[in-house]
Design a protein around this motif. Structure first.
Motif, PDB file in Angstrom:
ATOM      1  N   THR A  85     -24.602  80.719 112.290  1.00 47.05           N
ATOM      2  CA  THR A  85     -24.722  79.478 111.531  1.00 47.05           C
ATOM      3  C   THR A  85     -25.224  79.752 110.119  1.00 47.05           C
ATOM      4  OG1 THR A  85     -25.147  78.245 113.561  1.00 47.05           O
ATOM      5  CG2 THR A  85     -25.785  77.192 111.494  1.00 47.05           C
ATOM      6  N   SER A  86     -26.257  80.586 110.004  1.00 49.68           N
ATOM      7  CA  SER A  86     -26.806  80.853 108.668  1.00 49.68           C
ATOM      8  C   SER A  86     -25.806  81.614 107.800  1.00 49.68           C
ATOM      9  CB  SER A  86     -28.137  81.599 108.757  1.00 49.68           C
ATOM     10  OG  SER A  86     -27.968  82.886 109.290  1.00 49.68           O
ATOM     11  N   MET A  87     -25.111  82.593 108.349  1.00 48.33           N
ATOM     12  CA  MET A  87     -24.125  83.340 107.558  1.00 48.33           C
ATOM     13  C   MET A  87     -22.919  82.468 107.206  1.00 48.33           C
ATOM     14  SD  MET A  87     -25.341  86.182 106.664  1.00 48.33           S
ATOM     15  CE  MET A  87     -23.847  86.773 105.868  1.00 48.33           C
ATOM     16  N   SER A  88     -22.520  81.584 108.120  1.00 46.95           N
ATOM     17  CA  SER A  88     -21.411  80.674 107.830  1.00 46.95           C
ATOM     18  C   SER A  88     -21.801  79.689 106.733  1.00 46.95           C
ATOM     19  CB  SER A  88     -20.995  79.916 109.086  1.00 46.95           C
ATOM     20  OG  SER A  88     -20.522  80.814 110.065  1.00 46.95           O
ATOM     21  N   LEU A  89     -23.030  79.178 106.820  1.00 47.65           N
ATOM     22  CA  LEU A  89     -23.528  78.274 105.795  1.00 47.65           C
ATOM     23  C   LEU A  89     -23.606  78.984 104.444  1.00 47.65           C
ATOM     24  CD1 LEU A  89     -24.492  75.342 105.606  1.00 47.65           C
ATOM     25  CD2 LEU A  89     -26.823  76.171 105.998  1.00 47.65           C
ATOM     26  N   PHE A  90     -24.066  80.223 104.453  1.00 52.98           N
ATOM     27  CA  PHE A  90     -24.115  81.004 103.210  1.00 52.98           C
ATOM     28  C   PHE A  90     -22.707  81.176 102.634  1.00 52.98           C
ATOM     29  CE2 PHE A  90     -23.741  85.016 100.942  1.00 52.98           C
ATOM     30  CZ  PHE A  90     -24.715  84.858  99.968  1.00 52.98           C
ATOM     31  N   THR A  91     -21.748  81.472 103.482  1.00 49.12           N
ATOM     32  CA  THR A  91     -20.364  81.663 103.034  1.00 49.12           C
ATOM     33  C   THR A  91     -19.796  80.365 102.462  1.00 49.12           C
ATOM     34  OG1 THR A  91     -20.077  83.366 104.726  1.00 49.12           O
ATOM     35  CG2 THR A  91     -18.072  82.479 103.739  1.00 49.12           C
ATOM     36  N   ILE A  92     -20.078  79.251 103.111  1.00 46.64           N
ATOM     37  CA  ILE A  92     -19.619  77.951 102.607  1.00 46.64           C
ATOM     38  C   ILE A  92     -20.234  77.673 101.238  1.00 46.64           C
ATOM     39  CG2 ILE A  92     -19.779  75.445 102.982  1.00 46.64           C
ATOM     40  CD1 ILE A  92     -19.517  76.135 106.037  1.00 46.64           C
ATOM     41  N   GLY A  93     -21.531  77.915 101.105  1.00 45.20           N
ATOM     42  CA  GLY A  93     -22.191  77.728  99.808  1.00 45.20           C
ATOM     43  C   GLY A  93     -21.590  78.611  98.731  1.00 45.20           C
ATOM     44  N   THR A  94     -21.254  79.839  99.105  1.00 47.90           N
ATOM     45  CA  THR A  94     -20.656  80.779  98.155  1.00 47.90           C
ATOM     46  C   THR A  94     -19.266  80.319  97.724  1.00 47.90           C
ATOM     47  OG1 THR A  94     -21.915  82.554  99.204  1.00 47.90           O
ATOM     48  CG2 THR A  94     -20.101  83.217  97.772  1.00 47.90           C
ATOM     49  N   ILE A  95     -18.488  79.826  98.665  1.00 48.60           N
ATOM     50  CA  ILE A  95     -17.150  79.316  98.339  1.00 48.60           C
ATOM     51  C   ILE A  95     -17.257  78.083  97.437  1.00 48.60           C
ATOM     52  CG2 ILE A  95     -15.083  78.217  99.317  1.00 48.60           C
ATOM     53  CD1 ILE A  95     -15.474  80.131 101.762  1.00 48.60           C
ATOM     54  N   ILE A  96     -18.182  77.194  97.740  1.00 51.88           N
ATOM     55  CA  ILE A  96     -18.393  76.009  96.887  1.00 51.88           C
ATOM     56  C   ILE A  96     -18.767  76.446  95.471  1.00 51.88           C
ATOM     57  CG2 ILE A  96     -19.885  74.008  96.478  1.00 51.88           C
ATOM     58  CD1 ILE A  96     -20.049  73.708  99.566  1.00 51.88           C
ATOM     59  N   GLY A  97     -19.665  77.428  95.359  1.00 49.09           N
ATOM     60  CA  GLY A  97     -20.072  77.929  94.048  1.00 49.09           C
ATOM     61  C   GLY A  97     -18.924  78.556  93.274  1.00 49.09           C
ATOM     62  N   ALA A  98     -18.045  79.239  93.988  1.00 46.61           N
ATOM     63  CA  ALA A  98     -16.918  79.905  93.323  1.00 46.61           C
ATOM     64  C   ALA A  98     -15.966  78.908  92.673  1.00 46.61           C
ATOM     65  CB  ALA A  98     -16.162  80.771  94.333  1.00 46.61           C
ATOM     66  N   PHE A  99     -15.873  77.733  93.248  1.00 51.87           N
ATOM     67  CA  PHE A  99     -14.916  76.749  92.740  1.00 51.87           C
ATOM     68  C   PHE A  99     -15.593  75.535  92.108  1.00 51.87           C
ATOM     69  CE2 PHE A  99     -12.720  79.188  96.021  1.00 51.87           C
ATOM     70  CZ  PHE A  99     -11.655  79.668  95.280  1.00 51.87           C
ATOM     71  N   ALA A 100     -16.888  75.634  91.835  1.00 48.42           N
ATOM     72  CA  ALA A 100     -17.628  74.517  91.238  1.00 48.42           C
ATOM     73  C   ALA A 100     -17.078  74.182  89.852  1.00 48.42           C
ATOM     74  CB  ALA A 100     -19.107  74.860  91.149  1.00 48.42           C
ATOM     75  N   THR A 101     -16.878  72.910  89.617  1.00 48.55           N
ATOM     76  CA  THR A 101     -16.352  72.476  88.323  1.00 48.55           C
ATOM     77  C   THR A 101     -17.424  71.862  87.435  1.00 48.55           C
ATOM     78  OG1 THR A 101     -15.733  70.371  89.316  1.00 48.55           O
ATOM     79  CG2 THR A 101     -14.028  72.084  89.208  1.00 48.55           C
ATOM     80  N   ASN A 102     -18.621  71.624  88.002  1.00 47.32           N
ATOM     81  CA  ASN A 102     -19.722  71.106  87.197  1.00 47.32           C
ATOM     82  C   ASN A 102     -21.044  71.691  87.694  1.00 47.32           C
ATOM     83  OD1 ASN A 102     -20.753  69.399  89.349  1.00 47.32           O
ATOM     84  ND2 ASN A 102     -19.091  67.976  88.872  1.00 47.32           N
ATOM     85  N   PHE A 103     -22.085  71.467  86.926  1.00 45.69           N
ATOM     86  CA  PHE A 103     -23.371  72.083  87.236  1.00 45.69           C
ATOM     87  C   PHE A 103     -23.969  71.561  88.539  1.00 45.69           C
ATOM     88  CE2 PHE A 103     -27.983  72.424  87.047  1.00 45.69           C
ATOM     89  CZ  PHE A 103     -28.106  73.792  86.872  1.00 45.69           C
ATOM     90  N   GLU A 104     -23.825  70.288  88.814  1.00 42.77           N
ATOM     91  CA  GLU A 104     -24.401  69.702  90.017  1.00 42.77           C
ATOM     92  C   GLU A 104     -23.831  70.350  91.277  1.00 42.77           C
ATOM     93  OE1 GLU A 104     -23.177  67.930  87.424  1.00 42.77           O
ATOM     94  OE2 GLU A 104     -25.117  67.255  86.620  1.00 42.77           O
ATOM     95  N   VAL A 105     -22.529  70.575  91.302  1.00 44.06           N
ATOM     96  CA  VAL A 105     -21.893  71.220  92.454  1.00 44.06           C
ATOM     97  C   VAL A 105     -22.362  72.675  92.561  1.00 44.06           C
ATOM     98  CG1 VAL A 105     -19.680  71.953  93.443  1.00 44.06           C
ATOM     99  CG2 VAL A 105     -19.900  69.677  92.419  1.00 44.06           C
ATOM    100  N   LEU A 106     -22.460  73.350  91.432  1.00 42.25           N
ATOM    101  CA  LEU A 106     -22.921  74.740  91.430  1.00 42.25           C
ATOM    102  C   LEU A 106     -24.360  74.831  91.933  1.00 42.25           C
ATOM    103  CD1 LEU A 106     -22.212  77.665  90.766  1.00 42.25           C
ATOM    104  CD2 LEU A 106     -22.939  77.233  88.413  1.00 42.25           C
ATOM    105  N   LEU A 107     -25.214  73.926  91.509  1.00 38.94           N
ATOM    106  CA  LEU A 107     -26.601  73.912  91.968  1.00 38.94           C
ATOM    107  C   LEU A 107     -26.674  73.620  93.465  1.00 38.94           C
ATOM    108  CD1 LEU A 107     -29.591  74.152  91.265  1.00 38.94           C
ATOM    109  CD2 LEU A 107     -29.564  71.703  90.692  1.00 38.94           C
ATOM    110  N   THR A 108     -25.855  72.712  93.951  1.00 36.41           N
ATOM    111  CA  THR A 108     -25.799  72.419  95.385  1.00 36.41           C
ATOM    112  C   THR A 108     -25.394  73.661  96.161  1.00 36.41           C
ATOM    113  OG1 THR A 108     -25.230  70.112  94.936  1.00 36.41           O
ATOM    114  CG2 THR A 108     -24.726  70.951  97.139  1.00 36.41           C
ATOM    115  N   ALA A 109     -24.424  74.387  95.634  1.00 38.11           N
ATOM    116  CA  ALA A 109     -23.983  75.633  96.281  1.00 38.11           C
ATOM    117  C   ALA A 109     -25.126  76.636  96.361  1.00 38.11           C
ATOM    118  CB  ALA A 109     -22.802  76.225  95.515  1.00 38.11           C
ATOM    119  N   ARG A 110     -25.904  76.753  95.292  1.00 37.90           N
ATOM    120  CA  ARG A 110     -27.047  77.676  95.289  1.00 37.90           C
ATOM    121  C   ARG A 110     -28.123  77.245  96.283  1.00 37.90           C
ATOM    122  NH1 ARG A 110     -27.247  82.550  94.020  1.00 37.90           N
ATOM    123  NH2 ARG A 110     -29.208  82.459  92.914  1.00 37.90           N
ATOM    124  N   PHE A 111     -28.356  75.941  96.416  1.00 35.39           N
ATOM    125  CA  PHE A 111     -29.309  75.448  97.414  1.00 35.39           C
ATOM    126  C   PHE A 111     -28.836  75.808  98.819  1.00 35.39           C
ATOM    127  CE2 PHE A 111     -31.148  72.187  94.384  1.00 35.39           C
ATOM    128  CZ  PHE A 111     -32.442  72.675  94.448  1.00 35.39           C
TER     129      PHE A 111
END
Length: 192
Positions: A85-111
């Motif tokens: 679960t933790s590694m899958s969540l990390f991977t999802i966050g990383t994918i979100i960060g890779a395709f973030a189009t604004n700062f709020e989405v990028l910050l959410t990915a980092r969280f």
């Protein structure tokens, strides 16, 4: 997780240790991975220095919040389930960060990355205390210490090398295959 199931003869200590070390290295590498890319992110997403710094601070804040809570999670869930679960969540966050189009989405990915990463360290330490015999625990904790110290130390150097040749989004693209490989290995090799 009970001690007798983790000490079964069929468990391969080296394989289990390698799966946990890889996952923890990847998640802890990200604690300092973004620091070099902050100026590029500021320009592309048009944010200030104090705002962009939240990409590093937010990750560490999420990590710090989850680490103490992990003891509760370890008692409630199987080790394999919690790690996957933790590694899958990390991977999802990383994918979100890779395709973030604004700062709020990028910050959410980092969280999300930080929350997931906060589980891997105490979980790995707990597992190592169970799978290694008493006489080898000092060695095992030394290996854990090397990973926990080396990953954040090498993060800025590695990200600096990447940023010199590629856009900052590669700091998200590169960890994805390693995280996926670790998830696959954990799914098939972890028996606890």
């Amino acid at each position: 997780m009970n001690e007798s199931s983790s000490n079964d003869k069929g468990d391969n200590v080296i394989v289990i240790a390698a799966v946990f070390l890889l996952g923890t290295f990847i998640t802890f590498l990200n604690s300092t991975f973004m620091n070099v890319a902050l100026p590029d992110i500021m320009k592309e997403l048009n944010v200030s220095v104090s705002t962009v710094q939240w990409l590093s601070t937010g990750y560490m804040l999420a990590l710090g919040i989850v680490i103490p809570f992990t003891a509760f999670l370890i008692n409630r869930f199987k080790t394999k389930t919690l790690f996957l679960t933790s590694m899958s969540l990390f991977t999802i966050g990383t994918i979100i960060g890779a395709f973030a189009t604004n700062f709020e989405v990028l910050l959410t990915a980092r969280f999300i990355q930080g929350l997931a990463g906060g589980v891997t360290v105490p979980l790995m330490q707990t597992v190592f205390m169970l799978i290694f015999p008493i006489k080898s625990r000092g060695f095992a904790m030394g290996i854990v210490g090397i990973v926990l110290a080396f990953a954040p130390a090498v993060g800025p150097t590695l990200s600096g090398w990447i940023i010199n040749s590629y856009p900052w989004r590669y700091l998200f693209y590169i960890p994805i295959p390693f995280a996926i490989i670790d998830i696959i290995l954990a799914f098939f090799l972890l028996k606890m």
